[in-house]
Design an enzyme around this catalytic site. Structure first.
Site, PDB file in Angstrom:
ATOM      1  N   GLU A   1      12.250   2.294  -3.335  1.00 22.94           N
ATOM      2  CA  GLU A   1      11.979   3.626  -2.793  1.00 22.94           C
ATOM      3  C   GLU A   1      12.767   3.865  -1.515  1.00 22.94           C
ATOM      4  O   GLU A   1      13.181   5.004  -1.236  1.00 22.94           O
ATOM      5  CB  GLU A   1      10.471   3.791  -2.572  1.00 22.94           C
ATOM      6  CG  GLU A   1       9.718   3.872  -3.895  1.00 22.94           C
ATOM      7  CD  GLU A   1       8.247   3.554  -3.803  1.00 22.94           C
ATOM      8  OE1 GLU A   1       7.594   3.555  -4.859  1.00 22.94           O
ATOM      9  OE2 GLU A   1       7.758   3.289  -2.684  1.00 22.94           O
TER      10      GLU A   1
ATOM     11  N   SER B   1       4.240  -2.141 -11.852  1.00 24.54           N
ATOM     12  CA  SER B   1       2.998  -1.872 -12.584  1.00 24.54           C
ATOM     13  C   SER B   1       2.247  -3.161 -12.918  1.00 24.54           C
ATOM     14  O   SER B   1       1.760  -3.338 -14.042  1.00 24.54           O
ATOM     15  CB  SER B   1       3.285  -1.062 -13.851  1.00 24.54           C
ATOM     16  OG  SER B   1       3.789   0.221 -13.537  1.00 24.54           O
TER      17      SER B   1
ATOM     18  N   GLY C   1       5.091   2.422 -10.869  1.00 21.71           N
ATOM     19  CA  GLY C   1       4.252   3.605 -10.859  1.00 21.71           C
ATOM     20  C   GLY C   1       4.313   4.425 -12.132  1.00 21.71           C
ATOM     21  O   GLY C   1       3.814   5.546 -12.177  1.00 21.71           O
TER      22      GLY C   1
ATOM     23  N   GLY D   1       1.782  -2.796  -6.294  1.00 19.24           N
ATOM     24  CA  GLY D   1       1.672  -1.483  -5.676  1.00 19.24           C
ATOM     25  C   GLY D   1       0.290  -0.885  -5.837  1.00 19.24           C
ATOM     26  O   GLY D   1      -0.661  -1.255  -5.151  1.00 19.24           O
ATOM     27  N   GLY D   2       0.155   0.061  -6.770  1.00 20.51           N
ATOM     28  CA  GLY D   2      -1.094   0.800  -6.936  1.00 20.51           C
ATOM     29  C   GLY D   2      -2.318  -0.066  -7.133  1.00 20.51           C
ATOM     30  O   GLY D   2      -3.410   0.265  -6.659  1.00 20.51           O
TER      31      GLY D   2
ATOM     32  N   TRP E   1       0.806  -1.223   0.000  1.00 20.73           N
ATOM     33  CA  TRP E   1       0.000   0.000   0.000  1.00 20.73           C
ATOM     34  C   TRP E   1       0.839   1.273   0.000  1.00 20.73           C
ATOM     35  O   TRP E   1       0.296   2.357  -0.187  1.00 20.73           O
ATOM     36  CB  TRP E   1      -0.898   0.026   1.230  1.00 20.73           C
ATOM     37  CG  TRP E   1      -2.031  -0.942   1.192  1.00 20.73           C
ATOM     38  CD1 TRP E   1      -2.407  -1.757   0.159  1.00 20.73           C
ATOM     39  CD2 TRP E   1      -2.968  -1.184   2.245  1.00 20.73           C
ATOM     40  NE1 TRP E   1      -3.504  -2.496   0.508  1.00 20.73           N
ATOM     41  CE2 TRP E   1      -3.877  -2.162   1.789  1.00 20.73           C
ATOM     42  CE3 TRP E   1      -3.133  -0.677   3.529  1.00 20.73           C
ATOM     43  CZ2 TRP E   1      -4.919  -2.643   2.581  1.00 20.73           C
ATOM     44  CZ3 TRP E   1      -4.165  -1.139   4.330  1.00 20.73           C
ATOM     45  CH2 TRP E   1      -5.050  -2.121   3.839  1.00 20.73           C
TER      46      TRP E   1
END
Length: 261
Positions: A99, A214, A175, A235-236, A12
């Site tokens: 990150e 992605s 992302g 992720g997203g 998240w």
């Protein structure tokens, strides 16, 4: 023969309040409660972990954190220990995410210490590795990723190595909407397995290797067809409970692969 059970983990990142996490957990569990052929992990911000514990503990959905400290306890303002994660029912922890490396300067040496600490208390580390676009264009992707894996894991015993998960995440595809082709993902995951084989021999065939970058409901099935891609770090596409559940179902009628060693 090696039995690798697929893993789909949602990351998240810095999203969701406590109440949002609780609502998500209820909806998501209802959607995936009948999934039996893979392991599902939700990796939430520290503040949301207790809400997930309340809704998901002892369910089929595992709880994970996105980072942790290498120290047991002490004067480390702002850090979270492995024991604190256990206290909120975490069984997994993401370590070395791009990150964290790129934005916060985490080194391979620090990540290695975190992996060791996670294993010492019984957490399953999801070790992330990956290259940026410049390294890929220069033909240095394999060298960079294999080096990250080797430096993080070289001091571990074969027994400890058999308890980890590795996640390959091309930084240029996180992302951005860009996705490595399934062939690119396979090439890099195979390179990771080659490094694991150097470290632990034939037991490397038992280590799950995930792809992250992605990943969506529309491309998960194609990725999962590759022999060394054992799941995904999402992720997203994990932020909406219904969409993430769809992604998991689109992974296909998965069964633990039986690979010849």
């Amino acid at each position: 023969m090696a039995n690798r059970r697929p893993v789909i983990a949602g990351n998240w990142k810095m999203f969701k309040t406590i109440s949002e996490a609780g609502d998500y957990a209820v909806k998501f569990l209802d959607e995936v409660k009948d999934v039996t052929d893979l392991d599902i992990v939700l990796c939430a911000p520290f503040t949301a972990l207790h809400a997930l514990k309340n809704e998901l503990e002892e369910s089929i959905v595992h709880i994970g954190a996105q980072n942790m400290a290498w120290a047991d306890q002490g004067a480390y303002t702002g850090e979270i220990s492995a024991q604190m994660l256990l206290d909120v029912a975490c069984t997994y922890v993401i370590l070395g995410h791009s990150e964290r490396r790129e934005m916060f300067g985490e080194t391979d040496q620090e990540i290695a210490k975190k992996v060791q600490q996670a294993l010492a208390v019984g957490l399953t580390p999801i070790l992330c590795c990956g290259e940026n676009l410049h390294l890929r264009e220069e033909g240095q992707a394999v060298e960079r990723v294999q080096g990250q894996v080797s430096r993080a894991l070289s001091d571990l015993s074969i027994e400890d190595l058999s308890r980890i998960i590795v996640a390959y995440e091309p930084i240029w595809a996180i992302g951005t909407g860009k996705t490595a082709s399934s062939q690119d993902a396979q090439e890099m995951c195979a390179a990771i397995r080659a490094t694991l084989t150097e470290l632990m021999g034939r037991t490397a065939e038992k280590v799950p290797i995930l792809y992250g970058g992605s990943v969506k409901a529309e491309n998960i099935g194609e990725l999962m067809k590759e022999p060394d891609v054992d799941g995904a770090l999402v992720g997203g596409a994990s932020l909406d409970p219904l969409s993430f559940a769809k992604l998991i179902k689109n992974a296909g009628p998965l069964v633990a692969r039986m690979e010849g060693i």
